[in-house]
Write a protein that holds these residues in place. Structure first.
Motif, PDB file in Angstrom:
ATOM      1  N   ILE A   1       2.653   1.369  -1.162  1.00 11.97           N
ATOM      2  CA  ILE A   1       1.524   1.939  -1.910  1.00 11.97           C
ATOM      3  C   ILE A   1       1.886   2.343  -3.349  1.00 11.97           C
ATOM      4  O   ILE A   1       1.194   1.946  -4.273  1.00 11.97           O
ATOM      5  CB  ILE A   1       0.870   3.091  -1.107  1.00 11.97           C
ATOM      6  CG1 ILE A   1       0.293   2.481   0.174  1.00 11.97           C
ATOM      7  CG2 ILE A   1      -0.229   3.773  -1.915  1.00 11.97           C
ATOM      8  CD1 ILE A   1      -0.268   3.451   1.156  1.00 11.97           C
TER       9      ILE A   1
ATOM     10  N   LEU B   1      -1.166  -7.134  -3.042  1.00 15.63           N
ATOM     11  CA  LEU B   1      -1.926  -5.978  -3.512  1.00 15.63           C
ATOM     12  C   LEU B   1      -1.826  -5.830  -5.032  1.00 15.63           C
ATOM     13  O   LEU B   1      -2.807  -5.472  -5.686  1.00 15.63           O
ATOM     14  CB  LEU B   1      -1.433  -4.712  -2.812  1.00 15.63           C
ATOM     15  CG  LEU B   1      -1.816  -4.661  -1.322  1.00 15.63           C
ATOM     16  CD1 LEU B   1      -0.991  -3.631  -0.580  1.00 15.63           C
ATOM     17  CD2 LEU B   1      -3.302  -4.358  -1.180  1.00 15.63           C
TER      18      LEU B   1
ATOM     19  N   MET C   1       2.009  -0.623  -5.810  1.00 18.43           N
ATOM     20  CA  MET C   1       0.846  -1.476  -6.035  1.00 18.43           C
ATOM     21  C   MET C   1       0.415  -1.564  -7.495  1.00 18.43           C
ATOM     22  O   MET C   1      -0.298  -2.477  -7.893  1.00 18.43           O
ATOM     23  CB  MET C   1      -0.337  -0.960  -5.216  1.00 18.43           C
ATOM     24  CG  MET C   1      -0.309  -1.388  -3.765  1.00 18.43           C
ATOM     25  SD  MET C   1      -1.381  -0.383  -2.742  1.00 18.43           S
ATOM     26  CE  MET C   1      -2.965  -0.621  -3.527  1.00 18.43           C
TER      27      MET C   1
ATOM     28  N   SER D   1       3.440  -7.971   0.951  1.00 16.47           N
ATOM     29  CA  SER D   1       2.235  -7.136   0.845  1.00 16.47           C
ATOM     30  C   SER D   1       2.105  -6.557  -0.549  1.00 16.47           C
ATOM     31  O   SER D   1       1.002  -6.525  -1.101  1.00 16.47           O
ATOM     32  CB  SER D   1       2.226  -5.983   1.847  1.00 16.47           C
ATOM     33  OG  SER D   1       3.107  -6.182   2.875  1.00 16.47           O
TER      34      SER D   1
ATOM     35  N   LEU E   1      -4.269  -8.224  -6.581  1.00 13.94           N
ATOM     36  CA  LEU E   1      -5.658  -7.805  -6.438  1.00 13.94           C
ATOM     37  C   LEU E   1      -5.986  -6.629  -7.359  1.00 13.94           C
ATOM     38  O   LEU E   1      -6.875  -6.713  -8.212  1.00 13.94           O
ATOM     39  CB  LEU E   1      -5.919  -7.421  -4.968  1.00 13.94           C
ATOM     40  CG  LEU E   1      -7.323  -6.941  -4.684  1.00 13.94           C
ATOM     41  CD1 LEU E   1      -8.296  -8.112  -4.750  1.00 13.94           C
ATOM     42  CD2 LEU E   1      -7.417  -6.255  -3.328  1.00 13.94           C
ATOM     43  N   VAL E   2      -5.245  -5.558  -7.183  1.00 15.32           N
ATOM     44  CA  VAL E   2      -5.555  -4.297  -7.880  1.00 15.32           C
ATOM     45  C   VAL E   2      -5.489  -4.455  -9.402  1.00 15.32           C
ATOM     46  O   VAL E   2      -6.374  -4.013 -10.131  1.00 15.32           O
ATOM     47  CB  VAL E   2      -4.587  -3.197  -7.403  1.00 15.32           C
ATOM     48  CG1 VAL E   2      -4.637  -2.002  -8.321  1.00 15.32           C
ATOM     49  CG2 VAL E   2      -4.900  -2.808  -5.977  1.00 15.32           C
TER      50      VAL E   2
END
Lengths: 279, 311
Positions: free
Chosen positions: A148, A88, A151, A84, A91-92
């Protein structure tokens, strides 16, 4: 003389190569031995130091099906978290890299400078406040704490921006003329053009998360949720005597990563080269 | 049809004006901010805010257990500069750096030179040298713990066969750091080999040809061309190794847990111990800030070096 030099060179290279991989070969071969055999042949240097006399998979079976230390479960946890985070991160950070490379907006220079200055802040310095933040959010003992905050990859933004900057402006203009929105241009023109650096970043992120130790040790307390590295370290200090099983557990956690690396090493090495060239 | 030409027309109108750097298009600017927002939010929440927090906490007596916090000014810092354990942990980190830097740099440069020239097995050797980098820290440290074992470790077997004295590196406070250092070098060399390889490939080949024409030997070429032109790369490698050494923790956690007798306790290990075992968050954070000051100073030196190297 020349011949002698080249023989010497190959000898040195081979010796260094052997030193590089002996610990790993030894780990794998040890994991395939019954416990009694592990130290039987270790008193002198002979072929059985590396080749099991009675190869067995019992160590793997015990480690995988153990109730107290279900290693497959730790691997699944780690795969989930590292997977994950990797998705992420791609993407970010590709989004911001695109904005920094191709879009114009006020404050761009300052914001970019802020990102770059974050590179000199070591994660170890913000360990305590980040832990308190996780505590405040109620994320302790949950994968949110692992996913989180991970990321963001400032290095990723830096790396991708270089590649995005090389995409000719004319192509982006043409997409605009055809009526494509900025998001559309990004997803169907810019991203497909940047597959190699994306693989580079993905591999570095994945391996980095697979290897992470200190942060999971701090934020995850529930053993069932633990990451593989912490589990292995804990296992080896608890089962201090059962070396065969320790080697089996280490092998289980290493072989998949080794295979992944062997297939994609070109990209991983590219990423390292980039970080060096940057200076 | 008309809409296409209209779009093309408006595009052709905006296209030339967009070449001007000072003009900001509203639509583009809004999109750009949306694209930057997620990572910028992460940056603010998980890097800059914690950094500010750390600064504040380092002036507090913050105990997580009794959840007491009080402002104590510079007391944490004052105690740290006389805290023998903390100073020892810094010393251990620097000890690691000072031993590792020359050895690791020399070996990784050597490896890079060995595999620089392409021949049949270059790829294989490069992969073999690089594999330790990929092996995760906890696994490497676990396996090395066994390798160092006095009775059945493979290292002692080799020593015995060579009729050298055997020892368990990790149980003796005087040699435990050497155990950490050997593992650190084993794991780190491949990474810097790649950096050196990139540096070597940036040196123009015609320099060597010119030198050969002038009759320079291989050794002269190395000292007159290769080393000076690798300056930047070498500086990078040395600085990276120093920063990594100062932040050293994972290896030590698994290999020795700071022992025996605190002999391998590094700065980050000390911070962890203070903040998360003794729950002295303020004290641990102040120690982390001292660490940051050191890393910052090294980074500034680095920037200075590279700026000079460019001219």
């Amino acid at each position: 003389m020349n011949r002698f030099a080249s023989i010497a060179k190959y000898t040195v290279m081979t010796v260094l190569a052997v030193i590089s991989i002996i610990p790993i070969l030894w780990m794998i071969s040890g994991s395939l031995r019954p416990y009694e055999e592990l130290f039987k042949y270790s008193s002198s240097l002979n072929i059985h130091l590396f080749v099991p006399v009675q190869p067995t998979l019992a160590n793997f079976k015990e480690v995988i099906f153990s109730e107290g230390n279900p290693f497959l479960r730790y691997i699944a946890n780690t795969l989930f978290v590292a997977g994950s985070v990797t998705l992420l991160v791609l993407l970010v950070n590709s989004m911001s890299a695109f904005a920094f490379a191709k879009l114009r907006f006020r404050g761009k220079a300052i914001v970019f400078a802020l990102f770059m200055s974050a590179m000199i802040i070591p994660g170890e310095v913000t360990l305590v406040p980040n832990y308190l933040l996780m505590n405040y959010f109620g994320w302790l003992n949950s994968y949110k704490a692992l996913v989180i905050p991970s990321m963001l990859s400032v290095f990723g933004i830096f790396l991708l921006r270089q590649f995005f900057a090389e995409i000719p402006d004319e192509i982006l203009e043409a997409a605009k003329i055809d009526g494509a929105s900025m998001t559309r241009t990004f997803s169907s023109i810019v991203l497909p053009a940047a597959v190699p650096p994306m693989i580079t970043l993905a591999l570095m992120t994945f391996l980095g998360n697979w290897d992470s130790y200190l942060w999971p040790l701090i934020v995850i307390n529930d053993e069932k949720k633990q990451m593989i590295q912490v589990a292995i370290a804990a296992f080896s200090s608890v089962e201090g005597t059962d070396w065969s099983k320790i080697l089996a557990a280490s092998t289980i956690s290493t072989v998949p990563i080794l295979i992944l690396f062997l297939f994609l090493q070109r990209y991983y090495i590219q990423g390292i080269t980039m970080s060096g060239v940057k200076g | 049809m008309t809409s296409v030409t209209a779009a093309a027309e408006s595009a052709s109108k905006t296209a030339p004006s967009s070449k001007k750097p000072r003009r900001f298009l509203r639509g583009e600017e809004i999109t750009a901010w949306w694209f930057v927002l997620p990572s910028f939010a992460l940056l603010l929440i998980f890097v800059f805010y914690p950094m500010l927090q750390a600064f504040v906490i380092s002036f507090q007596n913050y105990n997580l257990v009794g959840s007491t916090r009080s402002f104590i000014g510079l007391d944490n810092y004052k105690s740290l500069v006389t805290d023998r354990d903390f100073l020892a942990s810094l010393r251990h980190s620097f000890h690691f750096a000072i031993v590792v830097i020359p050895i690791q740099t020399a070996i990784s440069l050597g490896l890079a030179l060995l595999i620089q020239k392409k021949f049949k097995l270059t790829g294989l050797f490069r992969t073999l040298y690089f594999i330790p980098v990929v092996i995760s820290t906890a696994v490497a440290a676990t396996v090395f713990k066994l390798i160092y074992n006095k009775e059945f470790g493979i290292l002692n077997n080799v020593l015995k066969t060579l009729h050298l004295p055997t020892t368990n590196f990790l149980s003796n406070p005087d040699t435990a750091m050497n155990g950490v250092i050997m593992l650190g070098i084993w794991k780190g060399v491949g990474f810097f080999m790649i950096i050196f390889l990139a540096g070597l490939n940036n040196i123009p080949q015609d320099l060597y040809e010119a030198a050969r024409v002038d009759g320079a030997t291989k050794i002269q070429q190395f000292f007159r061309i290769t080393l000076p032109l690798l300056n930047r790369t070498t500086a990078f490698v040395v600085i990276m190794t120093t920063i990594d050494a100062i932040k050293l923790s994972g290896l030590v956690f698994v290999l020795t847990s700071g022992g025996p007798n605190g002999a391998t306790e590094t700065a980050v290990y000390y911070i962890y111990k203070m903040a998360f075992q003794q729950m002295q968050m303020g004290y641990g954070t102040a120690a982390a800030f001292i660490l940051f000051a050191i890393v910052l100073a090294i980074s500034l030196v680095q920037m200075r070096l590279f700026r000079n190297a460019e001219h």
